[in-house]
Design an enzyme around this catalytic site. Structure first.
Site, PDB file in Angstrom:
ATOM      1  N   ASN A 191      -2.402  -0.106   6.389  1.00  0.00           N
ATOM      2  CA  ASN A 191      -1.927  -1.344   7.009  1.00  0.00           C
ATOM      3  C   ASN A 191      -0.938  -2.119   6.132  1.00  0.00           C
ATOM      4  OD1 ASN A 191      -3.832  -2.228   5.210  1.00  0.00           O
ATOM      5  ND2 ASN A 191      -4.859  -3.631   6.613  1.00  0.00           N
TER       6      ASN A 191
ATOM      7  N   TYR B 115     -11.986  -2.005  -4.490  1.00  0.00           N
ATOM      8  CA  TYR B 115     -12.565  -2.249  -3.171  1.00  0.00           C
ATOM      9  C   TYR B 115     -14.097  -2.139  -3.165  1.00  0.00           C
ATOM     10  CZ  TYR B 115      -8.055  -2.370  -0.740  1.00  0.00           C
ATOM     11  OH  TYR B 115      -6.811  -2.736  -0.281  1.00  0.00           O
TER      12      TYR B 115
ATOM     13  N   HIS C 249      -2.051  -5.604   1.233  1.00  0.00           N
ATOM     14  CA  HIS C 249      -3.335  -6.288   1.026  1.00  0.00           C
ATOM     15  C   HIS C 249      -3.046  -7.673   0.468  1.00  0.00           C
ATOM     16  CE1 HIS C 249      -7.324  -7.232  -0.554  1.00  0.00           C
ATOM     17  NE2 HIS C 249      -6.715  -7.581  -1.664  1.00  0.00           N
TER      18      HIS C 249
ATOM     19  N   GLU D 107      -8.332 -10.274  -8.688  1.00  0.00           N
ATOM     20  CA  GLU D 107      -7.432  -9.159  -8.376  1.00  0.00           C
ATOM     21  C   GLU D 107      -6.178  -9.195  -9.258  1.00  0.00           C
ATOM     22  OE1 GLU D 107      -7.068  -9.325  -4.078  1.00  0.00           O
ATOM     23  OE2 GLU D 107      -9.131  -8.649  -3.824  1.00  0.00           O
TER      24      GLU D 107
ATOM     25  N   LYS E 201       0.823  -1.217   0.000  1.00  0.00           N
ATOM     26  CA  LYS E 201       0.000   0.000   0.000  1.00  0.00           C
ATOM     27  C   LYS E 201       0.863   1.275   0.000  1.00  0.00           C
ATOM     28  CE  LYS E 201      -3.970  -2.239   2.130  1.00  0.00           C
ATOM     29  NZ  LYS E 201      -5.157  -2.032   2.968  1.00  0.00           N
TER      30      LYS E 201
HETATM   31  P1  CMP Z   1      -7.276  -4.842   3.004  1.00  0.00           P
HETATM   32  O1  CMP Z   1      -6.670  -6.177   3.194  1.00  0.00           O
HETATM   33  O2  CMP Z   1      -6.700  -3.969   1.949  1.00  0.00           O
HETATM   34  O3  CMP Z   1      -8.832  -5.034   2.717  1.00  0.00           O
HETATM   35  C1  CMP Z   1      -9.772  -4.027   2.992  1.00  0.00           C
HETATM   36  C2  CMP Z   1      -9.186  -2.890   3.749  1.00  0.00           C
HETATM   37  O4  CMP Z   1     -10.127  -2.087   4.427  1.00  0.00           O
HETATM   38  C3  CMP Z   1      -8.329  -3.442   4.887  1.00  0.00           C
HETATM   39  O5  CMP Z   1      -7.173  -4.040   4.381  1.00  0.00           O
HETATM   40  C4  CMP Z   1      -8.130  -2.202   5.731  1.00  0.00           C
HETATM   41  O6  CMP Z   1      -7.100  -1.355   5.257  1.00  0.00           O
HETATM   42  C5  CMP Z   1      -9.461  -1.529   5.550  1.00  0.00           C
HETATM   43  N1  CMP Z   1     -10.322  -1.771   6.726  1.00  0.00           N
HETATM   44  C6  CMP Z   1     -10.942  -2.887   7.083  1.00  0.00           C
HETATM   45  N2  CMP Z   1     -11.631  -2.722   8.225  1.00  0.00           N
HETATM   46  C7  CMP Z   1     -11.430  -1.435   8.596  1.00  0.00           C
HETATM   47  C8  CMP Z   1     -11.876  -0.647   9.659  1.00  0.00           C
HETATM   48  N3  CMP Z   1     -12.678  -1.159  10.613  1.00  0.00           N
HETATM   49  N4  CMP Z   1     -11.478   0.631   9.713  1.00  0.00           N
HETATM   50  C9  CMP Z   1     -10.663   1.143   8.751  1.00  0.00           C
HETATM   51  N5  CMP Z   1     -10.217   0.440   7.697  1.00  0.00           N
HETATM   52  C10 CMP Z   1     -10.589  -0.846   7.610  1.00  0.00           C
END
Ligand code: CMP
Length: 137
Positions: free
Chosen positions: A106, A43, A109, A120, A3
């Protein structure tokens, strides 16, 4: 997909090392910046969630690294390697524990099923780019 926050913080090299050390073959890789529309489409499954706008805005805020990774049991093992979505809940040594700064930022992904991995992969690469496994094994 690495990311934008992890790319900005210069963690691409560390993250690729962890992925290769875990036994994955990188079959395809590219870095580029998604548009807001691309992030929204990627997404779309989360479009009704409260974090959606923040997520797609962040995901289009800078370059990402998209990859197609090969390994037996790749999807499940990758989720173990990257750790929980919330870095505060991620196990020590996982990619998110090491490099994530928040739930949105985070670090990485991973696809959550073989079916989504296919969807994807074809979002970022042509089939020709990632199905020629003879080039990488
Ligand atoms: P990712 O694996 O990219 O898949 C969906 C993304 O949504 C996840 O990682 C997080 O970055 C984001 N996400 C999921 N749950 C939350 C949450 N409760 N608050 C903020 N971001 C979230």
């Amino acid at each position: 997909m690495i990311k934008p926050g992890a790319v900005r913080n210069k963690h691409i090299g560390h993250i690729l090392s962890k992925i290769e050390e875990a036994g994955y073959t990188i079959a395809a890789i590219k870095t580029f910046k998604m548009t807001l529309d691309m992030a929204a489409e990627f997404y779309a499954v989360h479009k009704d969630k409260p974090f959606y706008q923040e997520l797609i805005s962040f995901m289009s805020s800078g370059p990402i690294v998209a990859m197609v990774l090969l390994k037996e049991n790749a999807v499940e093992d990758f989720r173990t390697l990257i750790g929980a979505t919330d870095p505060d809940k991620a196990e020590e040594g996982t990619i998110r524990k090491l490099f994530a700064t928040s739930k949105t930022a985070n670090a990485i992904h991973g696809s959550d099923s073989d079916e989504n991995a296919e969807r994807e992969s074809s979002f970022f690469f042509s089939r020709q780019e990632y199905l020629r496994t003879d080039r990488v094994q």
